[in-house]
Design an enzyme around this catalytic site. Sequence first.
Site, PDB file in Angstrom:
ATOM      1  N   GLU A   1     -29.450  -7.469 -11.607  1.00 11.36           N
ATOM      2  CA  GLU A   1     -29.859  -8.823 -11.240  1.00 11.36           C
ATOM      3  C   GLU A   1     -28.884  -9.513 -10.308  1.00 11.36           C
ATOM      4  O   GLU A   1     -28.725 -10.737 -10.351  1.00 11.36           O
ATOM      5  CB  GLU A   1     -30.069  -9.679 -12.509  1.00 11.36           C
ATOM      6  N   GLU A   2     -28.208  -8.748  -9.464  1.00  8.16           N
ATOM      7  CA  GLU A   2     -27.165  -9.336  -8.629  1.00  8.16           C
ATOM      8  C   GLU A   2     -27.400  -9.169  -7.133  1.00  8.16           C
ATOM      9  O   GLU A   2     -27.048 -10.041  -6.346  1.00  8.16           O
ATOM     10  CB  GLU A   2     -25.805  -8.708  -8.990  1.00  8.16           C
TER      11      GLU A   2
ATOM     12  N   GLU B   1     -23.493  -5.051 -25.948  1.00  6.63           N
ATOM     13  CA  GLU B   1     -23.742  -4.624 -24.580  1.00  6.63           C
ATOM     14  C   GLU B   1     -22.562  -3.799 -24.051  1.00  6.63           C
ATOM     15  O   GLU B   1     -22.747  -2.780 -23.389  1.00  6.63           O
ATOM     16  CB  GLU B   1     -23.947  -5.863 -23.705  1.00  6.63           C
TER      17      GLU B   1
ATOM     18  N   TRP C   1     -32.915 -17.822 -11.011  1.00  2.01           N
ATOM     19  CA  TRP C   1     -32.628 -16.449 -11.458  1.00  2.01           C
ATOM     20  C   TRP C   1     -32.723 -15.502 -10.265  1.00  2.01           C
ATOM     21  O   TRP C   1     -33.257 -15.894  -9.219  1.00  2.01           O
ATOM     22  CB  TRP C   1     -33.635 -16.017 -12.549  1.00  2.01           C
TER      23      TRP C   1
ATOM     24  N   ASP D   1     -31.665  -5.937  -7.890  1.00  2.00           N
ATOM     25  CA  ASP D   1     -31.425  -4.661  -8.579  1.00  2.00           C
ATOM     26  C   ASP D   1     -31.493  -4.860 -10.095  1.00  2.00           C
ATOM     27  O   ASP D   1     -31.646  -5.978 -10.575  1.00  2.00           O
ATOM     28  CB  ASP D   1     -30.076  -4.078  -8.157  1.00  2.00           C
TER      29      ASP D   1
END
Length: 567
Positions: free
Chosen positions: A197-198, A422, A138, A194
């Site tokens: 999550e990238e 979302e 992750w 960030d």
Amino acid sequence: MLFLLAALGLACSAAAQSTSVSAYIASESPVAKAGVLANIGTEGSLSSGAYSGVVIASPSTVNPDYLYTWVRDSSLTFQALIDQYVYGEDPTLRSLIDEFITAESILQQTTNPSGTVSTGGLGEPKFNINETAFTGPWGRPQRDGPALRSTAIITYATYLWNSGNTSYVSDSLWPIIELDLNYIATYWNFSTFDLWEEIDSSSFWTTAVQHRALRQGITFANLIGQTSPVSNYETQAGDILCFLQTYWNPTGNYMTANTGGGRSGKDSNTVLASVHTFDPDAGCDSTTFQPCSDKALSNLKVYVDSFRSLYAINDGIASDAAVATGRYPEDVYYGGNPWYLCTFAVAEQLYDALIVWSSQGYLEITDLSLAFFQQFDSDVGTGTYDSGSSTYSTLTSAIRTFADGFVLTNAKYTPTNGSLSEEYTSADGTPISAYDLTWSYASALTVFAAEAGTTYGSWGAAGLTVPSTCTSGVAVTFEVDYDTEYGENVYITGSVNALENWSATNALIMSAADYPTWSITVYLPPSTTIQYKYLTQYNGEVTWEDDPNNEITTPASGSMTQVDSWH
Ligand SMILES: *[C@@H]1O[C@H](CO)[C@@H](O)[C@H](O)[C@H]1NC(C)=O
Ligand SMILES: *[C@@H]1O[C@H](CO)[C@@H](O)[C@H](O)[C@H]1NC(C)=O
Ligand SMILES: *[C@@H]1O[C@H](CO)[C@@H](O)[C@H](O)[C@H]1NC(C)=O
Ligand SMILES: *[C@@H]1O[C@H](CO)[C@@H](O)[C@H](O)[C@H]1NC(C)=O
Ligand SMILES: *[C@@H]1O[C@H](CO)[C@@H](O)[C@H](O)[C@H]1NC(C)=O
């Protein structure tokens, strides 16, 4: 009716809710609240399997699988619920809040791929919903979690303290809060993934929420008499505020969302930061990026405009009217789409700005914010406009209509039953990706409160000054080879506070990721001569290197790697 529309080839969802803002809020508000509660274990109707107080991100288990708990999403959700409880809007939430805090205190102590509770594990972004570590690959660590969690818990703890429940606050809540605040004070100057999550770099959102948490933490620690960590928090908060200023792009007039990643840097990250660090007592302060500050308004226009010609559903919308917005223009996740929570955040920043202009009785237009205001009156110039002036009335009324437009854009793409996913597609606004996203519902609750003029207290942004130089250190990586026994670890300590001031008990544990090389990166004062030693600890037994001490002089800026051999 639905069959007829379908037969005519019209998107059913697209026409579902397109009335007035007040009508949308009246119908969506209870759906959003119920949507949040449905996603909290164990009572929530959609959160089967989640332990008590655990917030699931979404019940969706495939395309995408979001049946996990994220510290960020959970904390933002409970911030909204805690605000409702503390401000007397919903007195029924008390036991749920207590359950959330218990769950988070367990996650804090859960060893995970980011570390243990004392070696960086608080930066772990997501866990299984049964309170075990998620061990798959992750984007980790994500260092915003402890900031958002401590801010939420401090809000509740301050209320309990002021209601006289002092021993519970000192004995049960302060230890949880202090772990998070210490994590921020120690790790804010380390790189982070960030909030999307990238990107692994520094991130404006993360820095901004860390700054808020430490400031609120200082006030809280003083309130309850836990003053020993305060001076360190104050030093770190000053340095963080200094660093926060460096994200500004002075040619593009927007806040660069991340220092890495190779994108434009235009990103909802920055709008969300403004909204979640809103302090109604701080006026239009630009150093803390308040919603009505010239920097935040300029940034908002640049961010919104980057989506105008990007999404088909925005085609034909006037250049001064609301559009659907997403995370950042370069986004390709699910093809790159508008997000409910991003579009709501634009409206929320504008409503927050209106609240402050109204309470201070004027608005100010600077060179930086002129382009934003000229969207609503092309003739307007820089200056201060009193609330009695016609310019003030024209502008604030147009800005409210503009803000309402973002809510109505989401309304247009909300299905009849009020369910918020979302995203919705850029092509025709059909909901897509995770359904019943907790954060989408939480973002509805906060924008609706802002629309009604509700504010939830100050965190101490008023009157802050930026230190003239950022004193935070230079990155120094220490490496030493050492063959250890199983269970034996290598530590470092030395002559400065960042090396724990010659303490064996608080010495910094090193990483054995490249065993037998042990390494650690710490931020040390620049241009300073520092002495240090390595030590090992095994079954409570401490073994130091022999004399003399090691010594380095740190560079004036940048970073260095120091390779030592144990002596
Ligand atoms: C917790 O959940 C994870 C992921 O679903 C599962 O692999 C694990 O076995 C569960 N552990 C316990 C103790 O229930
Ligand atoms: C203090 O608050 C906690 C958390 O809700 C509760 O369990 C406890 O009973 C309260 N104590 C007092 C004295 O009110
Ligand atoms: C650490 O702080 C310094 C000084 O503000 C800054 O230049 C550097 O980019 C920061 N690094 C990270 C990873 O936050
Ligand atoms: C709400 O409507 C959407 C779109 O029609 C549908 O996918 C979803 O299952 C519905 N949700 C509920 C709880 O009925
Ligand atoms: C570090 O150690 C020195 C010398 O023992 C002491 O004077 C100083 O107060 C210590 N600083 C902290 C923050 O513990």
